[in-house]
Design an enzyme around this catalytic site. Structure first.
Site, PDB file in Angstrom:
ATOM      1  NE  ARG A  70       7.211   0.820   4.927  1.00 28.39           N
ATOM      2  CZ  ARG A  70       5.958   0.397   5.103  1.00 28.39           C
ATOM      3  NH1 ARG A  70       5.648  -0.845   4.859  1.00 28.39           N
ATOM      4  NH2 ARG A  70       5.035   1.232   5.515  1.00 28.39           N
ATOM      5  NE  ARG A  85      -2.365  -1.406   2.854  1.00 32.01           N
ATOM      6  CZ  ARG A  85      -2.532  -2.639   2.447  1.00 32.01           C
ATOM      7  NH1 ARG A  85      -3.379  -2.900   1.498  1.00 32.01           N
ATOM      8  NH2 ARG A  85      -1.871  -3.633   2.996  1.00 32.01           N
ATOM      9  CB  THR A  86       3.436   2.509   2.292  1.00 29.52           C
ATOM     10  OG1 THR A  86       2.663   2.110   3.413  1.00 29.52           O
ATOM     11  CG2 THR A  86       4.061   3.855   2.579  1.00 29.52           C
ATOM     12  CE  LYS A  88      26.006  -4.326  -6.165  1.00 33.55           C
ATOM     13  NZ  LYS A  88      25.976  -3.295  -7.195  1.00 33.55           N
ATOM     14  CG  HIS A 137       3.702   4.415   8.549  1.00 32.04           C
ATOM     15  ND1 HIS A 137       3.968   5.140   7.409  1.00 32.04           N
ATOM     16  CD2 HIS A 137       3.071   3.285   8.138  1.00 32.04           C
ATOM     17  CE1 HIS A 137       3.524   4.459   6.359  1.00 32.04           C
ATOM     18  NE2 HIS A 137       2.977   3.335   6.783  1.00 32.04           N
TER      19      HIS A 137
END
Lengths: 142, 310
Positions: B101, B51-52, B80, B129
């Protein structure tokens, strides 16, 4: 009674809760200091029963004496010159402490990001609470 | 330059301006379809999200902008061993704004320290959030007409639920808010939030274990999922995950105009029979998430809303 000679010029960190003297020595990085430093453990105190004391010869310019109050709230700091106390300080809690403590939250970005200085902000002066600026986890001595 | 790392990075006034802009967008989305023409949003998603990430991408596309980015740490240079600081310094030269995120708490703050573009926290572990909070605020504001004088029920995982913590932080700044916290003992709101957020703000709250007891008082019921990924112990998760399941019977004691919100995804904490109830607004809430992100992107890029055509 153990005798430690008096200071002509220096700093005496007094009224440290017994057992916290080494913590303060370590956080102030006094091991890097070239002059004489004496840690007196479990000295008799009329106010506290037992206390620790740190005597530092000279006044090191690389340390922030306010850091002492983060570790122990009972301390007083005496500045000595010419063998007499010229100033008594009650250290205030610094707003931010960087590079002294480490965040213990395994979910914090500081746990993986290299070279990121660990930094804590004073969020509640009454409860003397410091929180990591990144994850807001409370810093605790444990 | 402004970043959005925590819901509190925006004042009440700034939050109000973003919500008003989002409400304008809901009414006339076409007016904004080329506001971000020539601008690029980088979506830096170090952990999976449906969703986000898609709502950020939809938001930028709706504004006429372009998107680039990655959707897991494995497909980025993090695999890496590249630091967040180095990644964002590079991305800053590729995009005009970024949404990040990251599973580690505080990662977007590190990014903001090194970025030369606005950074939006799209969720950092169990921490913040803020765009979910803006989504929640927009849903309440649009459908209730106010963010003040409301009794808000927060139900489910109040211990680990970052959406709940952020929403509390944001709502204590409005007048007449009363919280009712409904959770099992083990998943109660952390005491530091009570001591450092609710109590200093003078916001009244109650803690209950029964959803039915709370229901008649609520103007808004905010349901949350018990999140498997926040538990170190699988047994605890299994024991607690089905504590509250909202169904039609439990809803019978609710006000007619109560709103049911959920940040989604849900597992089984809201029975599907509730979806058709007019009080169930969680899919509308997900839709509003796109509009509020559109408003946020515009605001952080310093872009003005085009004049309304009459």
């Amino acid at each position: 009674m153990l005798n430690i000679s008096g200071l002509n010029s220096g700093v005496v960190i007094d009224h440290i809760k017994a057992g916290r003297g080494m913590d303060i020595y370590s956080y102030l990085e006094l091991d890097k200091y070239d002059n004489s430093v004496a840690i007196i453990k479990n000295a008799k105190s009329s106010k506290m029963g037992k206390k620790d004391i740190i005597k530092i010869e000279g006044i090191p310019d690389f340390i922030d004496l306010n850091l002492v109050s983060v570790i122990c709230d009972s301390v007083t700091i005496n500045i000595i010159r010419g063998g007499v106390i010229i100033e008594k300080k009650e250290p205030s809690l610094p707003e931010q402490v960087t590079g002294i403590f480490r965040c213990k939250n395994p979910r914090c970005i500081t746990s993986i990001e290299q070279d990121l200085p660990h930094s804590f902000r004073l969020t509640n002066p009454h409860t003397r609470t410091y929180r990591c600026i990144y994850c807001e986890q409370e810093w605790s001595r444990a | 330059m402004k970043h959005l790392l925590s819901p509190l990075d925006l004042s009440v006034e700034e939050t109000g301006q973003i919500l008003s802009l989002a409400e304008e967008m809901i009414k006339a989305p076409d007016r904004f379809r080329s506001v971000c023409q020539g601008k690029k949003l980088a979506t830096l998603f170090y952990e999976p999200s449906t969703r986000t990430r898609l709502s950020f991408e939809a938001a930028m596309l709706n504004l006429g902008g372009s998107i680039l980015g990655f959707s897991s740490a494995d497909s980025s240079s993090a695999a890496k061993g590249e630091s967040v600081a180095d990644t964002i310094r590079v991305i800053s030269s590729y995009a005009d704004i970024c949404a990040m995120r990251h599973p580690k708490e505080g990662a977007p703050m590190v990014a903001a320290q090194y970025a030369s573009i606005p950074v939006i926290n799209a969720g950092d572990g169990g921490h913040n959030h803020p765009t979910q909070t803006l989504t929640d605020l927009l849903t309440i504001q649009s459908l209730k007409g106010r963010l003040s004088h409301l009794t808000i029920g927060l139900c489910g995982d109040l211990k680990f639920g970052r959406t709940v913590h952020s929403l509390i932080h944001a709502l204590v700044r409005y007048e007449g808010i009363h919280f009712i916290m409904i959770s099992p003992e083990e998943l109660r709101l952390p005491s530091y939030i009570k001591k450092e957020v609710l109590e200093p703000a003078g916001t009244p709250y109650q803690e209950l274990t029964s959803l039915e007891d709370a229901m008649p008082k609520l103007d808004v019921l905010y349901m949350t999922r018990v999140q498997r990924e926040r538990f170190f112990n699988e047994e605890d998760y299994i024991r607690l995950k089905d504590t509250y399941i909202l169904d039609k019977q439990k809803l019978s004691g609710a006000k007619d105009d109560m709103l049911i919100l959920h940040p989604l995804p849900r597992v089984n904490e809201i029975a599907s029979e509730v979806d058709s109830d007019p009080r169930a607004v969680y899919f509308k809430q997900a839709e509003y998430g796109v509009y509020v992100r559109m408003a946020l992107i515009m605001t952080l890029l310093g872009l003005q809303a085009p004049e309304a055509q009459f």
